[in-house]
Design a protein around this motif. Structure first.
Motif, PDB file in Angstrom:
ATOM      1  N   ARG A  86       2.766  -4.146 -11.091  1.00 26.43           N
ATOM      2  CA  ARG A  86       1.413  -4.376 -10.867  1.00 26.43           C
ATOM      3  C   ARG A  86       0.888  -3.546  -9.843  1.00 26.43           C
ATOM      4  O   ARG A  86       1.430  -3.046  -8.889  1.00 26.43           O
ATOM      5  N   ASP A  87      -0.437  -3.241 -10.006  1.00 25.80           N
ATOM      6  CA  ASP A  87      -1.181  -2.801  -8.983  1.00 25.80           C
ATOM      7  C   ASP A  87      -1.451  -3.776  -7.981  1.00 25.80           C
ATOM      8  O   ASP A  87      -1.663  -4.996  -8.542  1.00 25.80           O
ATOM      9  N   ALA A  88      -1.622  -3.612  -6.562  1.00 22.70           N
ATOM     10  CA  ALA A  88      -1.574  -4.758  -5.701  1.00 22.70           C
ATOM     11  C   ALA A  88      -2.582  -4.266  -4.311  1.00 22.70           C
ATOM     12  O   ALA A  88      -2.587  -3.014  -4.229  1.00 22.70           O
ATOM     13  N   GLN A 110       5.767   0.267 -10.229  1.00 23.98           N
ATOM     14  CA  GLN A 110       5.362   1.177 -11.070  1.00 23.98           C
ATOM     15  C   GLN A 110       3.561   1.068 -11.104  1.00 23.98           C
ATOM     16  O   GLN A 110       3.136   1.533 -11.800  1.00 23.98           O
ATOM     17  N   GLY A 111       3.000   0.592 -10.058  1.00 29.06           N
ATOM     18  CA  GLY A 111       1.828   0.336  -9.774  1.00 29.06           C
ATOM     19  C   GLY A 111       1.420   1.166  -8.497  1.00 29.06           C
ATOM     20  O   GLY A 111       2.087   1.763  -7.938  1.00 29.06           O
ATOM     21  N   THR A 112       0.066   0.888  -8.171  1.00 31.85           N
ATOM     22  CA  THR A 112      -0.511   1.536  -7.010  1.00 31.85           C
ATOM     23  C   THR A 112      -0.933   0.465  -6.029  1.00 31.85           C
ATOM     24  O   THR A 112      -1.291  -0.953  -6.242  1.00 31.85           O
ATOM     25  N   MET A 138       7.981   9.713  -2.610  1.00 27.80           N
ATOM     26  CA  MET A 138       6.781   8.871  -2.978  1.00 27.80           C
ATOM     27  C   MET A 138       5.253   9.775  -2.898  1.00 27.80           C
ATOM     28  O   MET A 138       5.394  10.531  -2.013  1.00 27.80           O
ATOM     29  N   THR A 139       4.377   9.055  -3.591  1.00 24.11           N
ATOM     30  CA  THR A 139       2.988   9.557  -3.827  1.00 24.11           C
ATOM     31  C   THR A 139       2.167   8.855  -2.668  1.00 24.11           C
ATOM     32  O   THR A 139       1.907   7.484  -2.902  1.00 24.11           O
ATOM     33  N   GLY A 154       3.561   4.244  -6.682  1.00 23.25           N
ATOM     34  CA  GLY A 154       5.035   4.044  -7.457  1.00 23.25           C
ATOM     35  C   GLY A 154       5.276   4.611  -8.805  1.00 23.25           C
ATOM     36  O   GLY A 154       4.356   4.701  -9.646  1.00 23.25           O
ATOM     37  N   THR A 155       6.492   5.014  -9.041  1.00 21.68           N
ATOM     38  CA  THR A 155       6.760   5.404 -10.409  1.00 21.68           C
ATOM     39  C   THR A 155       8.009   4.483 -10.847  1.00 21.68           C
ATOM     40  O   THR A 155       8.589   4.810 -12.036  1.00 21.68           O
TER      41      THR A 155
END
Length: 437
Positions: A86-88, A110-112, A138-139, A154-155
């Protein structure tokens, strides 16, 4: 800054020696580490008797926001690991552990994941952690500030590997990477380059909890900590009492010539608060440990001390308060890093103790305190629970001390004020209508 009378809590001064047995809530440091490790573990587990305070509730909420199952199980928390998809948004509040421990986990999502917190948190250091995470693959989007607010994109996996950081501002920089490192493809190998790392017992706490879960840890070389990639075994863990929160209660024995027992003090622990045993002995108390807990007896005298508190900086406010009541000079050193805690604790202590008549000299890394006659007045806390501890300690020996915002203690001790009044034998005080800033 002006405080309203309702914000000022009259710290009770006992009329006679205080005798009592105190049961403390669970350790914040252990609870938040246990929550992170349970979230990354190989199956569900239970965190037993956790501290439930603002810091730990924010940690649980942040992990849940990313997809981790967090459920009440009576007084316990049942944690169910899950794919983080999830995005969170994560609210760090004033919790350094949330701001620093959760981003390394967010890299596995896998989310931002967006992070922010209370206004003061935007001034607390986290840039070294973010730089390390970026170097591990990481980004990070922080606008170049190295501070809140920031986001982690994340990826689903993190490369990991070797990283060099300067952790001289906080041991949490090291623990943050260690807690999640076993889940990285190459693990993590952390090299510290800078002044000595403060609060090393907190790193030892992290390492012990990793080893208890089967993680391979290497700390044989100075200034290097490494974890091998692999699973984190789920275990049900009972949380010890928070020994740092014992400081103001044990101080009552010293300030009143009484006897205080902290129930269920562990015979062996990685908590830095265990060092209170030696510190209180040097201050003039009698200290003993048995099956019931730790007992401190005041002798009617508080002696000045010369202490390097580098590894136990969180205890500085309580110790400084006792030193302000001592019969000889004290010098507390090695704690320049606590200027970047909830507030600049050295400046705050010098200001507030000085306002009550103490002779305090502020140094770059500590305080010198000489005996002086203290008087009542407002003791400001700067939204810092440890400053509130210092205020009530002074108030236990000095008439007319008004502690600002006693509720800030809920960060690590829900209903601290009620517990304090229960020990000193006082009724809940009414706000002082004549309180002035």
């Amino acid at each position: 800054m002006t405080s309203s009378p309702a914000d000022l809590w009259p710290a009770p001064r006992p009329a006679s020696p205080v005798t009592g047995i105190v049961s403390l809530p669970g350790s914040k440091s252990l609870t938040n580490r246990a929550l992170v490790l349970a979230a990354l573990a190989d199956r569900p587990s239970v965190v037993r008797r956790p501290l439930r305070s603002r810091d730990t509730v924010l940690m649980a909420a942040g992990l849940a926001a990313m997809g981790v199952g967090v459920a009440d199980d009576g007084d316990d928390w049942k944690i169910t690991p899950a794919a983080l998809t999830r995005d969170a948004a994560v609210d760090c509040g004033l919790a350094g552990t949330v701001m620093r421990f959760v981003p390394p986990v967010a890299g596995l999502s896998q989310g931002t994941v967006a992070f922010d917190g209370d206004p003061h948190m935007r001034r607390r250091p986290v840039g070294e952690v973010l730089g390390a995470l970026a170097s591990l693959g990481m980004t990070i989007d922080d606008g170049g500030r190295g501070a809140l607010p920031f986001s982690v994109r994340g990826t689903g996996s993190v490369r990991g590997g070797t990283v060099v950081i300067d952790a001289s501002a906080s041991s949490q920089f090291i623990s943050a990477l260690l807690l999640a490192g076993a889940r990285y493809d190459c693990g993590v190998d952390i090299r510290h380059d800078g002044k000595p790392v403060p609060s090393l017992p907190h790193i030892e706490m992290t390492l012990a909890m990793l080893r208890a879960r089967g993680v391979e840890v290497d700390d044989a070389d100075a200034n290097r900590w490494a974890v091998a990639p692999g699973p984190i075994a789920a275990i049900d863990e009972a949380i010890e009492p928070d020994l740092s929160n014992a400081a103001p209660f044990l101080a009552l024995a010293a300030t009143t010539g009484g006897t205080i027992t902290i129930r269920d003090w562990p015979a062996s622990t990685t908590q830095p608060g265990d060092d209170l045993r030696g510190v209180l002995t040097q201050l003039g108390c009698e200290v003993s440990l048995d099956d019931v807990g730790l007992t401190v007896r005041g002798t009617g005298q508080i002696h000045g001390v010369d202490l390097d508190l580098h590894d136990i900086g969180e205890l500085t406010p309580a110790i400084a308060a006792l030193c302000a009541l001592a019969d000889s000079p004290s010098h507390l050193r090695g704690v320049g890093h606590i200027r970047a805690h909830e507030t600049d604790r050295l400046a705050a202590l010098a200001t507030e103790l000085g306002a009550l008549g103490a002779h305090v000299t502020e140094h770059a890394d500590g305080l010198s305190i000489r005996p002086a006659a203290l008087h009542g007045g407002v003791f400001r806390t700067y939204s810092d629970h440890r400053m509130a501890h210092a205020g009530v300690i002074i108030g236990s020996a000095v008439d007319g001390v008004l502690v600002e915002d006693i509720a800030t203690t809920s960060k690590t001790f829900p209903d601290f004020a009620g517990a304090w009044l229960g020990v000193v034998g006082a009724d809940e005080p009414c706000p002082n209508p004549t309180g002035r800033s």
